[in-house]
Design an enzyme around this catalytic site. Structure first.
Site, PDB file in Angstrom:
ATOM      1  N   SER A 555       0.845  -1.184   0.000  1.00 49.19           N
ATOM      2  CA  SER A 555       0.000   0.000   0.000  1.00 49.19           C
ATOM      3  C   SER A 555       0.890   1.247   0.000  1.00 49.19           C
ATOM      4  CB  SER A 555      -0.951  -0.034   1.197  1.00 49.19           C
ATOM      5  OG  SER A 555      -2.001   0.882   1.036  1.00 49.19           O
ATOM      6  N   ASP A 641      -9.598  -3.686  -5.807  1.00 51.06           N
ATOM      7  CA  ASP A 641      -9.083  -2.822  -4.753  1.00 51.06           C
ATOM      8  C   ASP A 641      -9.646  -1.420  -4.923  1.00 51.06           C
ATOM      9  OD1 ASP A 641      -7.601  -1.446  -2.859  1.00 51.06           O
ATOM     10  OD2 ASP A 641      -5.711  -2.405  -3.395  1.00 51.06           O
ATOM     11  N   HIS A 675      -8.343  -4.894  -1.498  1.00 51.55           N
ATOM     12  CA  HIS A 675      -7.077  -4.353  -1.005  1.00 51.55           C
ATOM     13  C   HIS A 675      -6.311  -5.360  -0.152  1.00 51.55           C
ATOM     14  CE1 HIS A 675      -4.359  -1.036  -0.267  1.00 51.55           C
ATOM     15  NE2 HIS A 675      -4.456  -1.185   1.044  1.00 51.55           N
TER      16      HIS A 675
END
Length: 715
Positions: A555, A641, A675
């Site tokens: 991320s 995501d 995600h």
């Protein structure tokens, strides 16, 4: 692009030049077309990348299977959590061998000592609340967004997501009859709150940019839900919760730097929320109900936060209780009927401070002052590196404090702390099968020196019999004041037992050394995050810990991976970037994308500020790929995501392959996940085994010139 492309030649993304002009700067983005996931060419390209990756890593298949079996073999598959008391019930979850998801359960409660339940055992009167396996069915993805029982214990509110898009469908289950009510609400976000009588449930919805901005009130058995709050400022998220005392519903609105809290008597769900204190830019605060007063944790003129008290009838008037300290970051306050608990951070470690109220009869203010004074104390822990936090404390009236504890050598542990005897009672330590002995491993704290002279902490773990220098995985994150604290990992053992060192670089932008540590790694000081990480890699080599270093992050930590690779590609034998935020400039320039506007407080606003634009352009990975030899890179993403869109790593890999030497550059796209990747635990273990196999090869084998030059030649 055909999905049948063979691994002998990597996929080549077509170039469709798209011109972008900002602040007089003209930039050509030849891979912007990949942002359209409804375009058949996009899907075909992603499938071709997956096919290339599969064939390129086929030789790792046996190692992947061994790693999967090692992970699986160390996990007690049939297991359960430690029961946590709420009202008249003990709540817990269980997992069963061969099943992907947990089952949440409860049994009637007496006393404060949780029942002893053996894995696989069923207790009399055990009630199943939710069986994730039944709910998931044959779905490729499954996630629960909220699961919360009404204060009277009769109703369950739960929400489910079958795509990974983090939009859930809310349902209600009568726990007395087992009936699922007809009430069904689609497209809600995480979290929610019951009213005290269980007649009403508050929930949030998101806007087109995936920002939770509305709070609705749903009365069971009705259809027309009522909008009770809408946040118009695009920098703010909203959330709603019930205090531990069950006396107040708390509606919080917050940006990255500012908070505003509203409260409502939980016994009056149709009443009006009242503002605790109107928002002031730069002031963050949270409210905790302590019976006859409120605690307020805030950062007004207190960078590391201060604890104050406030009367129930005037919660915006704050009287200091625990003053600000430069060396201690106050993280949260948990209030109970007879005591309070402060969770804090000092010297790069977390800690617990207990505030017992005692028998003072001089009113709430005197009682709070006495608790925070000489009678307050901190709980001590024996290891030099560890992470501790309050965990699972839903009961307002209790003589015990539930704690979660772990270190890099101690598996996740659950303690009850007896407030009378001041005794730590170990309730459960995560079982690690296969003969794990913590005495075979050792953990260390090192300090690197950054470019500007700042000392950067590094946490390390290795087997005692591993000779150094050794291949090393260096993990980093460094954003949002998120701390990567010393913790245990079962899959990591497969690296340590193969002679690896595992290290975490606690770079600026994280919160490990307090709020200033965070502020020194954001906005126009963001570059410190990346140079700290490179300094950590170099220090580990110079200090004799590390040979080949493989970097890993996800991320915002994926942005760190890309930036570090641009800054010092020669330092890394490989880079794993998971759901990486590598096209940060283009994303933060587009306010229509999910989460963009709220992120301006973290990264700056390049759309309206030319200096921010120039600064971000100087470090964002996608913008700064050049023709140098880069290490092998594995980028992992998910099609659904909503936080870091799949096209960021797809574009990055395409540009690396077209521009840079070195490599190879690999892209793995989960076509049915969000995600967090794949949702089932066995699926997640296989994904981790795949990643570890790639890391092991990068860390332990010298790559030949032919392999290293393959991608550059193809480009």
């Amino acid at each position: 692009m055909s999905s049948e492309t063979q691994a002998t030649t990597p996929p080549v993304a077509k170039k469709v030049p798209t011109e972008r002009i900002h602040h007089g700067d003209t930039v050509i983005d030849e891979y912007a077309w990949l942002a359209d996931k409804d375009d058949p060419d996009t899907v075909a390209y992603l499938e071709a990348e997956n096919a290339y990756l599969k064939e390129h890593t086929t030789h790792l298949g046996d190692l992947q299977e061994r790693l999967f079996q090692e992970i699986k073999g160390r996990v007690q598959e049939t297991d359960l959590s430690v029961p946590s008391r709420k009202g008249g019930w003990w709540y817990f979850s269980r997992t069963e061998e061969g099943k992907q998801y947990a089952v949440s359960c409860r049994v009637p409660a007496t006393g404060e000592t949780p029942p002893e339940i053996k894995p696989g055992e069923r207790l009399d009167q055990e009630q199943v609340l939710l069986d994730g396996n039944e709910l998931a069915g044959d779905s490729e993805f499954f996630s629960v967004g909220v699961s919360t029982v009404s204060p009277d214990g009769t109703m369950l509110a739960y929400s489910t997501d079958y795509k990974g898009a983090e939009r859930f469908t809310l349902r209600f289950k009568n726990l007395v009859t087992g009936e699922v009510l007809a009430d069904e609400i689609e497209d809600i976000f995480y979290g929610g709150s019951w009213s005290s009588d269980g007649s009403t449930f508050f929930y949030t919805r998101v806007d087109d940019a995936w920002r939770p901005y509305q709070v609705y009130r749903h009365t069971l058995g009705t259809r027309d839900d009522v909008l009770v709050y809408e946040e118009s400022d695009e920098r703010y998220w909203v959330g709603v919760s019930l205090t531990r005392s069950e006396k107040y519903i708390v509606l919080g609105a917050g940006s990255k730097i500012t908070s505003e809290v509203r409260i409502l008597d939980a016994a009056d769900p149709t009443g009006e929320f009242r503002v605790v204190r109107p928002r002031t830019v730069g002031v963050e605060y949270g409210v905790e109900h302590a019976g006859d007063f409120f605690y307020v944790l805030h950062n007004e003129n207190a960078v590391n936060f201060e604890l104050a008290t406030a009367p129930l009838d005037d919660p915006g008037t704050w009287t200091p209780l625990i003053a600000h300290r430069d060396d201690t970051r106050l993280l949260e306050i948990d209030a109970f009927e007879g005591h309070a608990v402060v969770h804090f951070r000092r010297d790069g470690l977390t800690g617990i401070r207990v505030l017992p109220y005692g028998e003072s009869g001089d009113g709430w203010r005197a009682r709070a002052e006495a608790a925070a004074g000489a009678s307050a104390y901190e709980i001590e822990f024996p290891e030099p590196l560890y992470d501790v936090s309050p965990a699972g404390n839903p009961e307002f009236t209790t003589g015990r404090l539930r704690l979660g504890y772990t270190s890099m050598v101690t598996p996740s542990s659950v303690y009850d702390y007896d407030l009378t005897s001041r005794e730590l009672i170990l309730l459960k330590r995560r079982a690690v099968l296969g003969g794990y002995d913590p005495d075979d491993y050792e953990q260390f704290r090192e300090w690197a020196t950054a470019e500007d002279g700042t000392r950067v902490p590094i946490s390390l773990v290795k087997r005692k019999d591993t000779a150094t220098p050794a291949p090393t995985v260096l993990y980093g994150y460094g954003s949002y004041e998120t701390s990567i604290d010393p913790g245990f990992s079962v899959p990591r053992l497969s690296l340590l037992d193969r002679g690896f060192v595992f290290a975490v670089a606690h770079v600026r932008g994280g919160g490990e050394l307090g709020r200033r540590w965070y502020e020194d790694g954001k906005l126009t000081r963001k570059r410190n995050t990346f140079t700290d990480f490179v300094a950590a890699a170099r220090h580990l080599k110079q200090a004799g810990w590390s040979g080949r270093v493989v970097a890993r992050g996800g991320s915002a930590g994926g942005l760190l991976m890309g930036a570090a690779a641009n800054l010092a590609p020669e330092e890394f034998a490989g880079v794993v970037a998971e759901v990486p935020f590598v096209d940060a400039l283009n994303t933060i320039l587009d306010p229509s994308l999910p989460l963009t506007v709220i992120e301006w407080d973290e990264w700056g606003d390049p759309l309206h500020n030319a200096d921010v634009y120039a600064y971000m352009k100087s470090y964002t990975p996608y913008e700064n790929v050049d023709g140098r030899a880069y290490p092998p890179i594995l980028a992992i993403t998910s099609l659904n995501d909503t936080r870091v869109l799949y096209h960021e790593p797809a574009k990055w890999i395409a540009r690396l392959r077209a521009t840079a030497a070195g490599g190879p550059f690999l892209l793995k796209t989960e076509m049915g996940a969000g995600h967090g990747g794949r949702s089932g635990r066995y699926d997640a273990w296989r994904e981790e085994a795949f990643t570890l196999s790639w890391i092991i090869e990068r860390g332990t084998e010298e790559l030949g010139a032919e392999e290293r030059d393959a991608e550059g030649s193809a480009a």
